[in-house]
Design a protein around this motif. Structure first.
Motif, mmCIF file in Angstrom:
data_model
loop_
_atom_site.group_PDB
_atom_site.id
_atom_site.type_symbol
_atom_site.label_atom_id
_atom_site.label_comp_id
_atom_site.label_asym_id
_atom_site.label_seq_id
_atom_site.Cartn_x
_atom_site.Cartn_y
_atom_site.Cartn_z
ATOM 1 N N TYR A 193 0.824 -1.205 0.000
ATOM 2 C CA TYR A 193 0.000 0.000 0.000
ATOM 3 C C TYR A 193 0.862 1.261 0.000
ATOM 4 C CZ TYR A 193 -3.428 -3.522 1.218
ATOM 5 O OH TYR A 193 -4.201 -4.656 1.220
ATOM 6 N N ARG A 194 1.920 1.246 0.758
ATOM 7 C CA ARG A 194 2.826 2.417 0.772
ATOM 8 C C ARG A 194 3.485 2.591 -0.589
ATOM 9 N NH1 ARG A 194 3.996 0.627 6.542
ATOM 10 N NH2 ARG A 194 2.912 2.212 7.769
ATOM 11 N N ARG A 195 3.938 1.499 -1.178
ATOM 12 C CA ARG A 195 4.607 1.555 -2.485
ATOM 13 C C ARG A 195 3.666 2.097 -3.557
ATOM 14 N NH1 ARG A 195 6.362 -3.263 -2.289
ATOM 15 N NH2 ARG A 195 4.795 -4.324 -3.535
ATOM 16 N N LEU A 196 2.377 1.788 -3.444
ATOM 17 C CA LEU A 196 1.399 2.243 -4.433
ATOM 18 C C LEU A 196 0.853 3.640 -4.124
ATOM 19 C CD1 LEU A 196 -0.546 -1.084 -5.047
ATOM 20 C CD2 LEU A 196 1.231 -0.044 -6.471
ATOM 21 N N GLY A 197 1.364 4.277 -3.079
ATOM 22 C CA GLY A 197 0.991 5.650 -2.777
ATOM 23 C C GLY A 197 -0.268 5.824 -1.958
ATOM 24 N N TRP A 198 -0.730 4.761 -1.306
ATOM 25 C CA TRP A 198 -1.906 4.886 -0.441
ATOM 26 C C TRP A 198 -1.530 5.707 0.787
ATOM 27 C CZ3 TRP A 198 -6.757 1.909 -0.543
ATOM 28 C CH2 TRP A 198 -6.980 1.340 -1.792
ATOM 29 N N THR A 199 -2.461 6.510 1.291
ATOM 30 C CA THR A 199 -2.238 7.380 2.439
ATOM 31 C C THR A 199 -2.584 6.641 3.724
ATOM 32 O OG1 THR A 199 -2.806 9.312 1.123
ATOM 33 C CG2 THR A 199 -2.919 9.563 3.522
ATOM 34 N N HIS A 200 -1.623 6.620 4.646
ATOM 35 C CA HIS A 200 -1.862 6.011 5.950
ATOM 36 C C HIS A 200 -2.755 6.949 6.760
ATOM 37 C CE1 HIS A 200 -0.743 4.779 10.136
ATOM 38 N NE2 HIS A 200 -1.045 3.615 9.591
ATOM 39 N N LEU A 201 -3.896 6.471 7.195
ATOM 40 C CA LEU A 201 -4.864 7.283 7.930
ATOM 41 C C LEU A 201 -4.710 7.169 9.435
ATOM 42 C CD1 LEU A 201 -8.041 6.375 5.834
ATOM 43 C CD2 LEU A 201 -6.674 8.479 5.686
ATOM 44 N N GLY A 202 -4.066 6.112 9.879
ATOM 45 C CA GLY A 202 -3.909 5.878 11.307
ATOM 46 C C GLY A 202 -4.131 4.413 11.623
ATOM 47 N N GLY A 203 -4.121 4.127 12.898
ATOM 48 C CA GLY A 203 -4.289 2.757 13.335
ATOM 49 C C GLY A 203 -5.303 2.660 14.449
ATOM 50 N N ASP A 204 -5.649 1.438 14.790
ATOM 51 C CA ASP A 204 -6.653 1.204 15.821
ATOM 52 C C ASP A 204 -6.512 -0.237 16.296
ATOM 53 O OD1 ASP A 204 -8.899 2.058 17.366
ATOM 54 O OD2 ASP A 204 -10.216 0.897 16.054
ATOM 55 N N ASP A 205 -6.904 -0.466 17.525
ATOM 56 C CA ASP A 205 -6.997 -1.836 18.038
ATOM 57 C C ASP A 205 -8.453 -2.254 17.956
ATOM 58 O OD1 ASP A 205 -4.317 -2.040 18.603
ATOM 59 O OD2 ASP A 205 -4.539 -1.426 20.697
ATOM 60 N N ARG A 206 -8.672 -3.485 17.507
ATOM 61 C CA ARG A 206 -10.030 -4.015 17.385
ATOM 62 C C ARG A 206 -10.160 -5.289 18.186
ATOM 63 N NH1 ARG A 206 -11.210 -3.998 11.247
ATOM 64 N NH2 ARG A 206 -11.036 -1.798 10.885
ATOM 65 N N ARG A 207 -11.293 -5.430 18.800
ATOM 66 C CA ARG A 207 -11.612 -6.669 19.499
ATOM 67 C C ARG A 207 -12.601 -7.432 18.635
ATOM 68 N NH1 ARG A 207 -10.635 -8.627 24.353
ATOM 69 N NH2 ARG A 207 -12.076 -10.115 25.246
ATOM 70 N N TRP A 208 -12.187 -8.603 18.189
ATOM 71 C CA TRP A 208 -13.028 -9.435 17.344
ATOM 72 C C TRP A 208 -14.011 -10.234 18.177
ATOM 73 C CZ3 TRP A 208 -8.774 -11.642 13.612
ATOM 74 C CH2 TRP A 208 -8.418 -10.640 12.704
ATOM 75 N N ALA A 209 -15.015 -10.777 17.518
ATOM 76 C CA ALA A 209 -16.050 -11.579 18.192
ATOM 77 C C ALA A 209 -15.432 -12.754 18.944
ATOM 78 C CB ALA A 209 -17.075 -12.074 17.179
ATOM 79 N N SER A 210 -14.299 -13.251 18.455
ATOM 80 C CA SER A 210 -13.634 -14.387 19.102
ATOM 81 C C SER A 210 -12.977 -13.989 20.424
ATOM 82 C CB SER A 210 -12.565 -14.957 18.171
ATOM 83 O OG SER A 210 -11.520 -13.991 18.008
ATOM 84 N N GLY A 211 -12.910 -12.679 20.681
ATOM 85 C CA GLY A 211 -12.244 -12.196 21.880
ATOM 86 C C GLY A 211 -10.824 -11.738 21.629
ATOM 87 N N ARG A 212 -10.313 -12.017 20.470
ATOM 88 C CA ARG A 212 -8.954 -11.638 20.104
ATOM 89 C C ARG A 212 -8.893 -10.130 19.814
ATOM 90 N NH1 ARG A 212 -5.871 -13.981 14.755
ATOM 91 N NH2 ARG A 212 -3.964 -12.775 15.008
ATOM 92 N N THR A 213 -7.841 -9.470 20.293
ATOM 93 C CA THR A 213 -7.615 -8.060 19.991
ATOM 94 C C THR A 213 -6.475 -7.967 18.985
ATOM 95 O OG1 THR A 213 -8.367 -7.378 22.178
ATOM 96 C CG2 THR A 213 -7.021 -5.807 20.952
ATOM 97 N N VAL A 214 -6.701 -7.197 17.918
ATOM 98 C CA VAL A 214 -5.701 -7.037 16.865
ATOM 99 C C VAL A 214 -5.485 -5.553 16.597
ATOM 100 C CG1 VAL A 214 -6.233 -9.237 15.742
ATOM 101 C CG2 VAL A 214 -7.416 -7.170 15.023
ATOM 102 N N SER A 215 -4.303 -5.228 16.118
ATOM 103 C CA SER A 215 -3.993 -3.851 15.695
ATOM 104 C C SER A 215 -4.107 -3.793 14.168
ATOM 105 C CB SER A 215 -2.568 -3.467 16.117
ATOM 106 O OG SER A 215 -2.498 -3.403 17.511
ATOM 107 N N VAL A 216 -4.762 -2.741 13.694
ATOM 108 C CA VAL A 216 -4.905 -2.546 12.261
ATOM 109 C C VAL A 216 -4.398 -1.161 11.873
ATOM 110 C CG1 VAL A 216 -6.875 -4.111 12.050
ATOM 111 C CG2 VAL A 216 -7.276 -1.675 12.415
ATOM 112 N N HIS A 217 -3.971 -1.055 10.626
ATOM 113 C CA HIS A 217 -3.621 0.225 10.018
ATOM 114 C C HIS A 217 -4.633 0.466 8.914
ATOM 115 C CE1 HIS A 217 0.231 0.948 11.958
ATOM 116 N NE2 HIS A 217 0.423 -0.357 11.913
ATOM 117 N N CYS A 218 -5.059 1.715 8.783
ATOM 118 C CA CYS A 218 -6.048 2.085 7.777
ATOM 119 C C CYS A 218 -5.392 2.964 6.716
ATOM 120 C CB CYS A 218 -7.200 2.827 8.424
ATOM 121 S SG CYS A 218 -8.062 1.845 9.679
ATOM 122 N N PHE A 219 -5.813 2.759 5.473
ATOM 123 C CA PHE A 219 -5.257 3.489 4.340
ATOM 124 C C PHE A 219 -6.364 3.983 3.434
ATOM 125 C CE2 PHE A 219 -1.735 0.894 5.667
ATOM 126 C CZ PHE A 219 -0.600 1.628 5.372
ATOM 127 N N ALA A 220 -6.064 5.050 2.683
ATOM 128 C CA ALA A 220 -6.955 5.554 1.647
ATOM 129 C C ALA A 220 -6.198 5.548 0.333
ATOM 130 C CB ALA A 220 -7.416 6.975 1.969
#
Length: 189
Positions: free
Chosen positions: A158-185
């Motif tokens: 995504y960075r190589r293709l010029g997508w803009t990093h919008l930020g990140g967030d931690d998400r808690r999935w239905a399984s109970g697992r927490t994951v960190s994600v990065h968002c791009f535009a």
């Protein structure tokens, strides 16, 4: 709708010229079994999706799906990408809205995006994204996505293709697992 399908086919045709033996085209219902098979290969190699779905074919066709494309290389299915309306809990549309001032309803989400491990390095991912972005723009929408922070290859793409990093967030999935994600535009077109 026919006009949008025609535009997607034109983009796919342009993609065909970019590399020998690679074709990107709209996904058909009879492609789903091969899509699931390749998704299984991706899951085994990379852990994507992070939690294997009970019904992978249904997972590839989420509610709000606007369109999906597959890549074929020398007649073998090698990749997939979908374009969908945002779902409850999607962070990328809200972050895009915060950055641009535009309403989140003007976004669409790149979803179910993967390339077979054996087909990487041939610009297949870039071609799939190009089709999805072109279709989103034809709909008057701006593509956004999120990716697990642990998926370094996707982050680099995504960075190589010029997508803009919008930020990140931690998400808690239905399984109970927490994951960190990065968002791009997608880059402005």
């Amino acid at each position: 709708m026919a006009d949008l399908e025609e535009r997607a086919t034109v983009v796919a045709s342009d993609s065909r010229q970019a590399g020998a033996g690679v074709v990107v085209r709209p996904r058909r219902a009879d492609d789903l079994a091969d899509c699931v098979r390749v998704l299984g290969d991706v899951h085994a190699a990379d852990g994507y999706p992070a939690e294997w779905p009970d019904h992978p074919a249904d997972w590839l066709t989420p509610d709000g799906l606007l369109a999906a494309w597959i890549a074929e290389w020398d007649g073998r299915l090698t990749g997939h990408v979908g374009l969908a309306r945002s779902a409850p809990g999607d962070v990328a549309p809200a972050l895009w809205s915060h950055h641009t001032g535009g309403p989140p309803e003007l976004t669409t989400v790149i979803a179910r995006f993967y390339v077979a491990p054996t087909a990487r390095g041939h610009l297949i991912g870039a071609r799939l994204l190009s089709c999805a972005v072109a279709h989103a723009r034809a709909l008057g929408l701006h593509p956004v996505l999120d990716v697990l922070a642990t998926d370094t290859a996707a982050l680099a793409l995504y960075r190589r293709l010029g997508w803009t990093h919008l930020g990140g967030d931690d998400r808690r999935w239905a399984s109970g697992r927490t994951v960190s994600v990065h968002c791009f535009a997608a880059p402005r077109g």
